[in-house]
Design a protein around this motif. Structure first.
Motif, mmCIF file in Angstrom:
data_model
loop_
_atom_site.group_PDB
_atom_site.id
_atom_site.type_symbol
_atom_site.label_atom_id
_atom_site.label_comp_id
_atom_site.label_asym_id
_atom_site.label_seq_id
_atom_site.Cartn_x
_atom_site.Cartn_y
_atom_site.Cartn_z
ATOM 1 N N CYS A 197 4.211 -20.848 34.584
ATOM 2 C CA CYS A 197 5.509 -20.263 34.959
ATOM 3 C C CYS A 197 5.504 -18.754 34.749
ATOM 4 O O CYS A 197 5.970 -17.987 35.601
ATOM 5 N N HIS A 282 14.947 -18.043 38.098
ATOM 6 C CA HIS A 282 14.618 -19.448 37.838
ATOM 7 C C HIS A 282 14.916 -19.802 36.388
ATOM 8 O O HIS A 282 14.853 -18.949 35.504
ATOM 9 N N ILE A 312 13.051 -25.304 37.112
ATOM 10 C CA ILE A 312 11.711 -25.862 36.894
ATOM 11 C C ILE A 312 11.809 -26.762 35.666
ATOM 12 O O ILE A 312 12.112 -26.292 34.562
ATOM 13 N N VAL A 332 8.699 -28.758 40.071
ATOM 14 C CA VAL A 332 9.013 -27.422 40.573
ATOM 15 C C VAL A 332 9.766 -27.532 41.899
ATOM 16 O O VAL A 332 9.649 -28.536 42.622
#
Length: 485
Positions: A197, A282, A312, A332
């Protein structure tokens, strides 16, 4: 014309120098046994006569010793030379680390008290070895081995198709996560998931929001990527989501805030998603121990509320099976699935295939969920034993939070000032008690709304009831000795 073969004397000399290099570099230590002349000859592709000649030369020079009926050994007292003959010395100038490497080198290594020195160890994250489903796992691994494939090859970097399909069904049943199998990326534990990530979503200088206090290895992953980590305070409802600053990423543990144990309210979850949509950011939802809930019903995931592809979801079997398996998974957004699969491919091609197939079998057969229910009951008993012992031995001297779920609680020692936390932990270790302070999980750059007293994270997943009671007795004794002193 065929190339002229080197003279036997030259081959013997090369063989001698190779063995000397292994001895002088420390690769072969004093009294280390060498292979037989037959094995050495086969390894080097030379005659046994040449191998014997090399050993005889090294015995004559004092590098090797031999006796009747025993293997040839390295002579004692040689020690390790400062440099190998014919080898360049190591550079004495500064190491030329990349910026990433320099950031990593600045992180302190954790100090770990040797388990042999401890009577009771409340280390969080550890599991009881007896809880591991040995028979079911052996059966699953054996089945995976017996399903012989026509060839051994590198496989899908995103993970085994059978495991991704099994996880899709399990996550829907257990956590309400809706996804396509291609959105699942199987990783080597949640830590690799965090690393992927950071690599894919953060550039140096980008902001990453982080719970404070929070999971220290997540903080270090973001710092290693060159991000500016912005601490966000937490309370009994988890991360405080009102008025979040701009950032590229937010890391949260909504279902059981680590370490304080708060559960993020639905209102805050909506605020977090609204922030992510507005910022084009995110959210990493780390659902690290959602299987263990005792006094409250399972909480729906943030991912299940996400309709814009901003979340995520990160999961692991480290808390249900074993941290030694190194198996975790990311769910994801569709738009990111190819990038994550490619990043996984470059990192290590794919997670170990045999373990993936075995886990898929456990899930598909129902054995995994039966195991989870069994260890949930076991850990519920451990939790009850810990709470009962804390209440009986310490009473109002301790305040416990985060006990509704997970495999640890936070115990605030009301009579021990926060400034004395480190000293107190050291005193406990001297008494044979492993306890772990909350301060290292706090980012002092941010405000931390918790008590001005020492706080301990007490893990109980690896202990039986008797050990838990003994541990709290030791804790009580350390507190009393400090008060009397």
């Amino acid at each position: 014309m065929k190339p002229e073969a080197p003279a036997p004397e030259r081959v013997t000399q090369r063989l001698c120098e190779a063995i000397k290099t292994q001895i002088t570099s420390g690769l072969l230590g004093p009294s280390a046994r060498l292979p037989s002349t037959r094995s050495l000859a086969a390894e080097w592709g030379v005659s046994r006569t040449t191998a014997t000649a090399a050993y005889e030369q090294l015995i004559a020079e004092g590098y090797l010793v031999t006796r009747q009926g025993a293997r040839t050994q390295v002579a004692k007292g040689l020690g390790q030379f400062s440099a190998c003959p014919g080898q360049p010395t190591m550079p004495t100038g500064p190491d030329r680390l990349s910026a990433f490497g320099q950031r990593l080198a600045s992180f302190p290594l954790p100090s770990v008290v040797g388990p042999a020195r401890l009577v009771v160890d409340f280390r969080y994250g550890d599991l009881a070895a007896d809880d591991f489903p040995m028979l079911a796992w052996r059966k699953a691994v054996t089945g995976a081995v017996l399903r012989r494939k026509p060839r051994l090859r590198y496989e899908d970097p995103g993970g085994s198709p059978s495991l991704r399909a099994a996880l899709q069904g399990y996550l829907w049943r257990a956590r309400g996560v809706r996804c396509d199998p291609k959105q699942i990326i199987v990783v080597n534990g949640s830590q690799q998931g965090l690393d992927l990530c950071a690599r894919l979503l953060l550039n140096p200088g980008d902001r990453a929001l982080m719970e404070n206090p929070g999971y220290n290895l997540a903080r270090q992953v973001f710092l290693a990527a060159g991000a500016e980590v912005v601490p966000v305070a937490v309370d009994q409802e988890g991360m405080r989501t009102q008025g979040l600053p701009p950032a590229r990423l937010a890391y949260a543990t909504p279902s059981h805030q680590f370490p304080l144990g708060g559960v993020m309210s639905v209102g805050r979850r909506r605020e977090l998603l609204a922030w992510a949509r507005h910022e084009g950011a995110h959210v990493i939802e780390d659902d690290y121990d959602s299987e263990y809930r005792y006094d409250i019903a399972p909480i729906p995931t943030v991912q299940a509320m996400d309709d814009a592809g901003r979340v995520i979801y990160l999961g692991t079997v480290s808390k249900t099976l074993s941290p030694t398996l190194r198996l975790g998974y990311l769910v994801v957004p569709v738009a990111l699935s190819n990038a994550f699969a490619q990043a996984k491919r470059l990192a290590d091609r794919h997670a170990p295939s045999l373990e993936q197939e075995a886990l898929a079998d456990l899930i598909e057969s129902g054995a995994y969920e039966r195991h989870v229910r069994r260890v949930r009951r076991q850990n519920g008993k451990r939790r009850s034993a810990l709470l009962a012992a804390l209440s009986a031995k310490l009473g109002d001297a301790v305040t416990v939070v985060g006990a509704d779920a997970g495999l640890h609680v936070v115990a605030w020692l009301n009579d021990i000032p926060r400034a004395a936390e480190e000293e107190f932990v050291s005193q406990a270790a001297s008494a044979g008690l492993g306890i772990y302070p909350i301060s290292p999980l706090c980012d002092r750059a941010g405000s931390v709304p918790y008590r001005d007293c020492a706080g301990l994270i007490l893990g109980y997943g690896a202990l039986d009831a008797a050990s838990i009671e003994r541990g709290i007795e030791l804790l009580t004794a350390v507190i009393r000795s400090r008060q009397q002193g």
